[in-house]
Write an enzyme that holds these catalytic residues in place. Structure first.
Site, PDB file in Angstrom:
ATOM      1  CD  GLN A   1      -5.752   6.647  -6.054  1.00 26.85           C
ATOM      2  OE1 GLN A   1      -5.794   6.376  -4.850  1.00 26.85           O
ATOM      3  NE2 GLN A   1      -4.663   7.138  -6.612  1.00 26.85           N
TER       4      GLN A   1
ATOM      5  CD  GLU B   1       2.697   5.076  -5.773  1.00 30.43           C
ATOM      6  OE1 GLU B   1       2.352   5.121  -4.583  1.00 30.43           O
ATOM      7  OE2 GLU B   1       3.055   4.025  -6.343  1.00 30.43           O
TER       8      GLU B   1
ATOM      9  CB  VAL C   1      -0.499   3.042   5.518  1.00 30.62           C
ATOM     10  CG1 VAL C   1      -0.980   1.782   6.219  1.00 30.62           C
ATOM     11  CG2 VAL C   1      -1.591   4.103   5.529  1.00 30.62           C
ATOM     12  N   GLY C   2       2.545   2.149   5.327  1.00 26.77           N
ATOM     13  CA  GLY C   2       3.538   1.077   5.428  1.00 26.77           C
ATOM     14  C   GLY C   2       4.597   1.364   6.484  1.00 26.77           C
TER      15      GLY C   2
ATOM     16  N   GLY D   1       0.833  -1.202   0.000  1.00 23.26           N
ATOM     17  CA  GLY D   1       0.000   0.000   0.000  1.00 23.26           C
ATOM     18  C   GLY D   1       0.861   1.242   0.000  1.00 23.26           C
ATOM     19  CB  SER D   2       0.093   4.702   0.962  1.00 27.92           C
ATOM     20  OG  SER D   2      -0.305   4.547   2.298  1.00 27.92           O
ATOM     21  CG  ASN D   3       6.222   4.965   0.432  1.00 22.66           C
ATOM     22  OD1 ASN D   3       5.698   4.343  -0.491  1.00 22.66           O
ATOM     23  ND2 ASN D   3       7.515   5.024   0.604  1.00 22.66           N
TER      24      ASN D   3
ATOM     25  CB  CYS E   1       3.368  -0.263  -6.732  1.00 18.87           C
ATOM     26  SG  CYS E   1       3.522  -2.019  -6.896  1.00 18.87           S
TER      27      CYS E   1
END
Ligand SMILES: NC(=O)C1=CN([C@@H]2O[C@H](COP(=O)(O)OP(=O)(O)OC[C@H]3O[C@@H](n4cnc5c(N)ncnc54)[C@H](O)[C@@H]3O)[C@@H](O)[C@H]2O)C=CC1
Ligand SMILES: O=C(O)CCC(=O)C(=O)O
Length: 487
Positions: free
Chosen positions: A337, A390, A238-239, A234-236, A290
């Site tokens: 989105q 991104e 959250v990751g 997923g997104s940076n 991605c």
């Protein structure tokens, strides 16, 4: 098999071999991003208590599952593969309705899910260790592998079938039990995958699915003391938070996050091939991969010709409801989105020159959905926001360079390093690119997207936690090596 889905389109959580509604009695309604009046289904808005029940079930199932042979565990995956294959059309159609990718792409992804299940089913019969000569001539020393225990799987919406499967299948075959939280935007499709696991007869508690908000269920997985490993895509933002939370309590974690992937078009490239691959890599799935191409770095000698060919082809793209024949690109997966993409497009208009697209699509065919035109910008500098962040949408930024050295320098000038491609017929240029490009996936004369299930996948720099998934590499995350000394 659970009749729930056919009769009510209301999907429960799958916990301990049963479909159970959440304690909250609340549901989330999923609608079609191509037509928001089309209700795809409802999923549970679960609580931490629901998650606790799933984790308790996975924990209780751990020992029995681990004690089966790899081949026995693999048999369940073969069964799940056959069941998913028999439901391919239905699952693919659900995917298209739920998150918008076109039906041919959704079918391809579902078939890929089947192939991943079969690949990992076979993995149950492959070697798990090595014999290492001991310095003691009377001893036997070897390695074997132990599962982590309970694995928490947190998945995004852009590959609703493939990503849940490429994380769950290896987790299972190497002896772990699983609690999965799908992205809400893809939760109905994921529930159908879990119906296949149910029908395959996996023992109760071995696979569990809990739907609900990321801040509750996702965060709950990261914090849960009984979850031994977490795998996330997923997104940076959250990751990284998941990684930090897991690290604090000593859990193993694996993160696959963003990309800002370049394609380099060298002066000696086959330009038609490069145009086709730039469009396919950048705009398929509405740019929501991605691995999508978003920066197009072209050598000045062929810049004008390439740009002209690219823009002409982009103008031909048919956008619409992915269920309809002839539609090449569907909507953005959600309103949020779409808004993100539109805001980057506005930024792009300030930072460069708009060549084509650049707007939300309107009109009878589009008004009920989240459609954006495929968009190409020219004259984008490397420090522009749209060249650095991104976007996750159908937006390409063209950049001009004089030679390959400058091209690779620009290609590397981002915080991400997931995938990268080059179009050239010159072997020396290919080798320089392979050596100098900081990306986990480098592709020559092929688009930046397109991951093969039997090969390691993951990024450099900020794109991942430096681990790899898929192929044999999955074993490194889902097991721990145990070194055995026998005398
Ligand atoms: N690398 C990739 O394949 C993906 C990248 N993205 C990037 O992220 C952007 C935003 O997309 P989102 O759907 O919002 O991504 P996200 O990172 O919020 O969602 C991914 C998963 O994490 C869960 N999650 C959300 N908040 C959480 C939390 N606090 N703790 C634990 N889990 C949590 C979500 O419910 C979902 O299952 C996209 O525009 C794109 O740039 C999004 C999806 C996939
Ligand atoms: O390019 C692909 O097939 C996979 C992309 C991917 O893993 C992702 O977008 O999350």
């Amino acid at each position: 098999m659970a009749v729930q889905t056919e009769t009510t389109n209301k999907f429960s959580n799958y916990i301990n071999g049963d479909w159970v509604v959440s304690d909250t009695n609340e549901v989330i309604t999923r609608t079609n991003p191509a037509n928001t009046e089309d209700v795809v289904g409802q999923v549970q808005k679960s609580s931490k208590e629901d998650l606790d029940k799933a984790v308790a079930a996975a924990k209780a199932a751990k020992k029995g599952w681990k004690n089966l042979s790899g081949a026995e565990r693999g048999q369940y995956l073969y069964k799940a593969a056959d069941i998913l294959e028999s439901r391919l059309e239905e699952v693919a159609e659900c995917m298209t309705r739920e998150m918008g990718k076109t039906l041919p792409e959704a079918k391809g992804e579902t078939a890929r899910g089947v192939a991943i299940l079969r690949y990992y089913a076979g993995e149950g019969m492959r070697k798990v260790g090595d014999v290492i000569p001991s310095s003691d001539s009377e001893a036997l020393m070897f390695t074997t592998r132990a599962p982590l225990g309970v694995v928490g799987v947190i998945t995004p919406w852009n590959f609703p079938v493939a990503i849940p499967i490429w994380k769950t299948a290896p987790a299972l075959v190497y002896g772990n039990t699983v609690v999965l939280k799908p992205a809400t935007e893809a939760a109905v499709t994921c529930a159908k995958v879990f119906e296949c696991f149910e029908e395959a007869g996996l023992p109760n508690g071995v696979v569990n699915m809990v739907t609900g908000p990321g801040s509750v269920i996702g965060q709950g997985i990261a914090e849960h003391p009984d979850i031994n490993g977490i795998t996330f895509t997923g997104s940076n933002t959250v990751g990284k938070n998941i990684g930090q939370t897991a690290l604090k309590r000593g859990a193993k974690y694996q993160l696959e996050m963003g990309g800002k992937n370049p394609v380099i078009v060298a002066a000696d490239a086959d330009l038609d091939l490069a145009v086709e691959a730039t469009i396919s890599g950048g705009l398929r799935s509405t740019g929501q991969k991605c691995t999508a191409t978003s920066r197009v770095i072209v050598q000045s000698d062929v810049y004008d010709e390439f740009r002209e060919k690219l823009v002409a082809k982009v103008k031909e793209i048919q956008v619409g409801d992915g269920l309809q024949d002839g539609v090449w690109m569907g909507p953005s997966a959600s309103e949020s989105q779409l808004n993100t993409v539109l805001s980057y497009i506005e930024k792009g208009k300030e930072e460069g020159k708009l060549l084509v697209g650049g707007e939300r699509l309107t009109g009878a065919e589009y008004d009920k959905g989240y459609f954006v035109a495929p968009t190409v910008f020219d004259e984008i500098a490397t420090d522009a926001t749209i060249a650095q962040e991104e976007i996750f949408g159908p937006v390409l930024a063209l950049m001009k360079v004089d030679d390959l050295e400058e091209a690779i320098e620009l290609a590397n000038d981002v915080e991400y390093g997931l995938s990268a491609s080059i179009f050239t017929t010159n072997i020396q240029k290919m080798l320089s690119f392979i050596n100098d490009m900081d990306a986990g996936l480098v592709r020559i004369n092929a688009e930046s997207a397109g991951v093969e299930l039997q090969a390691p996948f993951g990024g450099m720099k900020q794109s991942s936690s430096h681990s790899r998934e898929q192929g044999e590499a999955a074993k490194e995350f889902f097991t721990s090596i145990k070194t055995v000394f026998v005398k």
